[in-house]
Design a protein around this motif. Structure first.
Motif, PDB file in Angstrom:
ATOM      1  N   PRO A   1       0.787  -0.899  -0.248  1.00 27.25           N
ATOM      2  CA  PRO A   1      -0.035  -0.320  -0.287  1.00 27.25           C
ATOM      3  C   PRO A   1       0.671   1.067   0.429  1.00 27.25           C
ATOM      4  N   HIS A   2       1.783   1.133   0.404  1.00 32.76           N
ATOM      5  CA  HIS A   2       3.025   2.198   0.460  1.00 32.76           C
ATOM      6  C   HIS A   2       3.418   2.309  -1.051  1.00 32.76           C
ATOM      7  N   PRO A   3       3.338   3.700  -1.691  1.00 26.26           N
ATOM      8  CA  PRO A   3       4.138   3.920  -3.100  1.00 26.26           C
ATOM      9  C   PRO A   3       5.878   4.247  -2.711  1.00 26.26           C
ATOM     10  N   HIS A   4       6.134   4.060  -3.530  1.00 30.03           N
ATOM     11  CA  HIS A   4       7.770   3.202  -4.106  1.00 30.03           C
ATOM     12  C   HIS A   4       8.083   4.959  -4.112  1.00 30.03           C
ATOM     13  N   ILE A   5       9.639   5.060  -3.393  1.00 28.74           N
ATOM     14  CA  ILE A   5      10.011   5.826  -3.313  1.00 28.74           C
ATOM     15  C   ILE A   5      11.247   6.356  -4.431  1.00 28.74           C
ATOM     16  N   TRP A   6      10.935   7.355  -5.332  1.00 29.66           N
ATOM     17  CA  TRP A   6      11.798   7.323  -6.109  1.00 29.66           C
ATOM     18  C   TRP A   6      13.290   8.714  -5.061  1.00 29.66           C
ATOM     19  N   LEU A   7      14.581   8.399  -4.811  1.00 31.88           N
ATOM     20  CA  LEU A   7      15.665   9.291  -4.093  1.00 31.88           C
ATOM     21  C   LEU A   7      16.548  10.121  -5.007  1.00 31.88           C
ATOM     22  N   ALA A   8      15.626  11.743  -5.369  1.00 36.20           N
ATOM     23  CA  ALA A   8      16.623  11.980  -6.353  1.00 36.20           C
ATOM     24  C   ALA A   8      17.545  12.858  -5.102  1.00 36.20           C
ATOM     25  N   SER A   9      18.459  11.864  -5.330  1.00 36.84           N
ATOM     26  CA  SER A   9      19.555  12.154  -4.906  1.00 36.84           C
ATOM     27  C   SER A   9      20.485  11.075  -4.954  1.00 36.84           C
ATOM     28  N   SER A  10      22.202  11.347  -5.095  1.00 38.93           N
ATOM     29  CA  SER A  10      23.048   9.970  -5.231  1.00 38.93           C
ATOM     30  C   SER A  10      23.854   9.816  -3.418  1.00 38.93           C
TER      31      SER A  10
ATOM     32  N   CYS B   1      13.693   2.218  -1.736  1.00 36.96           N
ATOM     33  CA  CYS B   1      13.440   2.959  -2.478  1.00 36.96           C
ATOM     34  C   CYS B   1      14.453   3.138  -3.928  1.00 36.96           C
ATOM     35  N   SER B   2      14.239   3.187  -5.056  1.00 34.74           N
ATOM     36  CA  SER B   2      14.991   3.352  -6.027  1.00 34.74           C
ATOM     37  C   SER B   2      15.800   4.618  -6.106  1.00 34.74           C
ATOM     38  N   VAL B   3      17.198   4.741  -6.522  1.00 37.57           N
ATOM     39  CA  VAL B   3      18.119   5.688  -6.408  1.00 37.57           C
ATOM     40  C   VAL B   3      18.568   6.345  -8.071  1.00 37.57           C
ATOM     41  N   CYS B   4      17.826   7.437  -7.638  1.00 40.03           N
ATOM     42  CA  CYS B   4      17.796   8.566  -8.862  1.00 40.03           C
ATOM     43  C   CYS B   4      18.560   9.799  -9.503  1.00 40.03           C
ATOM     44  N   PRO B   5      20.008   9.875  -9.305  1.00 41.84           N
ATOM     45  CA  PRO B   5      20.380  11.138  -9.222  1.00 41.84           C
ATOM     46  C   PRO B   5      19.471  12.074  -9.688  1.00 41.84           C
ATOM     47  N   PRO B   6      19.273  13.775  -9.783  1.00 36.55           N
ATOM     48  CA  PRO B   6      18.987  14.295 -10.362  1.00 36.55           C
ATOM     49  C   PRO B   6      19.772  14.473 -10.944  1.00 36.55           C
ATOM     50  N   THR B   7      19.465  15.692 -12.249  1.00 40.42           N
ATOM     51  CA  THR B   7      20.190  16.494 -13.233  1.00 40.42           C
ATOM     52  C   THR B   7      20.242  17.909 -13.151  1.00 40.42           C
ATOM     53  N   VAL B   8      19.985  18.152 -11.910  1.00 39.74           N
ATOM     54  CA  VAL B   8      19.981  19.361 -11.897  1.00 39.74           C
ATOM     55  C   VAL B   8      21.617  20.026 -11.258  1.00 39.74           C
ATOM     56  N   ASN B   9      21.993  20.977 -12.261  1.00 39.50           N
ATOM     57  CA  ASN B   9      22.876  21.392 -11.466  1.00 39.50           C
ATOM     58  C   ASN B   9      22.746  22.601 -11.043  1.00 39.50           C
ATOM     59  N   ASP B  10      22.715  22.195  -9.120  1.00 40.32           N
ATOM     60  CA  ASP B  10      22.637  23.429  -7.966  1.00 40.32           C
ATOM     61  C   ASP B  10      23.893  24.748  -8.596  1.00 40.32           C
ATOM     62  N   GLY B  11      25.240  24.386  -8.669  1.00 39.72           N
ATOM     63  CA  GLY B  11      26.040  25.206  -8.089  1.00 39.72           C
ATOM     64  C   GLY B  11      25.669  26.264  -9.613  1.00 39.72           C
ATOM     65  N   VAL B  12      25.254  26.247 -10.738  1.00 41.58           N
ATOM     66  CA  VAL B  12      25.391  27.172 -11.463  1.00 41.58           C
ATOM     67  C   VAL B  12      23.464  28.329 -10.948  1.00 41.58           C
TER      68      VAL B  12
ATOM     69  N   SER C   1       4.286   6.166  -7.223  1.00 35.55           N
ATOM     70  CA  SER C   1       5.822   6.382  -7.026  1.00 35.55           C
ATOM     71  C   SER C   1       5.093   8.262  -5.847  1.00 35.55           C
ATOM     72  N   LEU C   2       6.803   7.847  -4.836  1.00 38.99           N
ATOM     73  CA  LEU C   2       6.921   9.395  -4.034  1.00 38.99           C
ATOM     74  C   LEU C   2       8.243   9.643  -4.767  1.00 38.99           C
ATOM     75  N   PHE C   3       8.056  11.380  -5.388  1.00 38.51           N
ATOM     76  CA  PHE C   3       9.958  11.351  -5.462  1.00 38.51           C
ATOM     77  C   PHE C   3       9.980  12.564  -4.425  1.00 38.51           C
ATOM     78  N   LEU C   4      11.423  11.651  -3.608  1.00 38.02           N
ATOM     79  CA  LEU C   4      11.585  12.751  -3.192  1.00 38.02           C
ATOM     80  C   LEU C   4      13.369  13.639  -3.043  1.00 38.02           C
ATOM     81  N   GLY C   5      13.690  14.208  -2.819  1.00 37.91           N
ATOM     82  CA  GLY C   5      14.950  15.300  -3.422  1.00 37.91           C
ATOM     83  C   GLY C   5      15.169  16.230  -1.441  1.00 37.91           C
ATOM     84  N   ALA C   6      15.893  16.513  -1.457  1.00 43.91           N
ATOM     85  CA  ALA C   6      17.023  16.750  -0.119  1.00 43.91           C
ATOM     86  C   ALA C   6      18.062  17.733  -0.082  1.00 43.91           C
ATOM     87  N   ASP C   7      18.479  18.107   0.027  1.00 45.88           N
ATOM     88  CA  ASP C   7      19.428  18.799  -0.300  1.00 45.88           C
ATOM     89  C   ASP C   7      20.102  19.510   1.398  1.00 45.88           C
TER      90      ASP C   7
END
Length: 83
Positions: free
Chosen positions: A3-12, A27-38, A74-80
């Motif tokens: 019953p729980h959503p699958h978690i896609w972790l937007a983090s490496s 969870c499944s790890v799927c690193p984002p392609t966001v370049n937060d340095g720019v 699914s649930l998409f989880l981002g963190a910083d």
């Protein structure tokens, strides 16, 4: 059926994945392609900037074609982190 959503972790970060797994989540790890340095935070507080980056990373992964094919419940989880 799970019953729980699958978690896609937007983090490496291995530590973030480990924390989720220790709490009993798969969870499944799927690193984002966001370049937060720019990106420029403009005139926002560090707290607001971290929340914005986490959102951008999760949204980036959610829009990724390869994750959309398997999204379903699914649930998409981002963190910083602020240092």
């Amino acid at each position: 059926m799970n019953p729980h959503p699958h978690i896609w972790l937007a983090s490496s970060s291995p530590r973030r994945k480990q924390l989720l797994e220790r709490a009993g989540y798969e969870c499944s790890v799927c690193p984002p392609t966001v370049n937060d340095g720019v990106l420029n935070p403009g005139n926002v507080s560090p707290t607001e900037w971290v929340m914005a980056l986490a959102y951008l990373k999760a949204a980036n992964v959610a829009r990724n074609e390869s994750t959309l094919m398997h999204a379903g419940n699914s649930l998409f989880l981002g963190a910083d982190t602020v240092c």
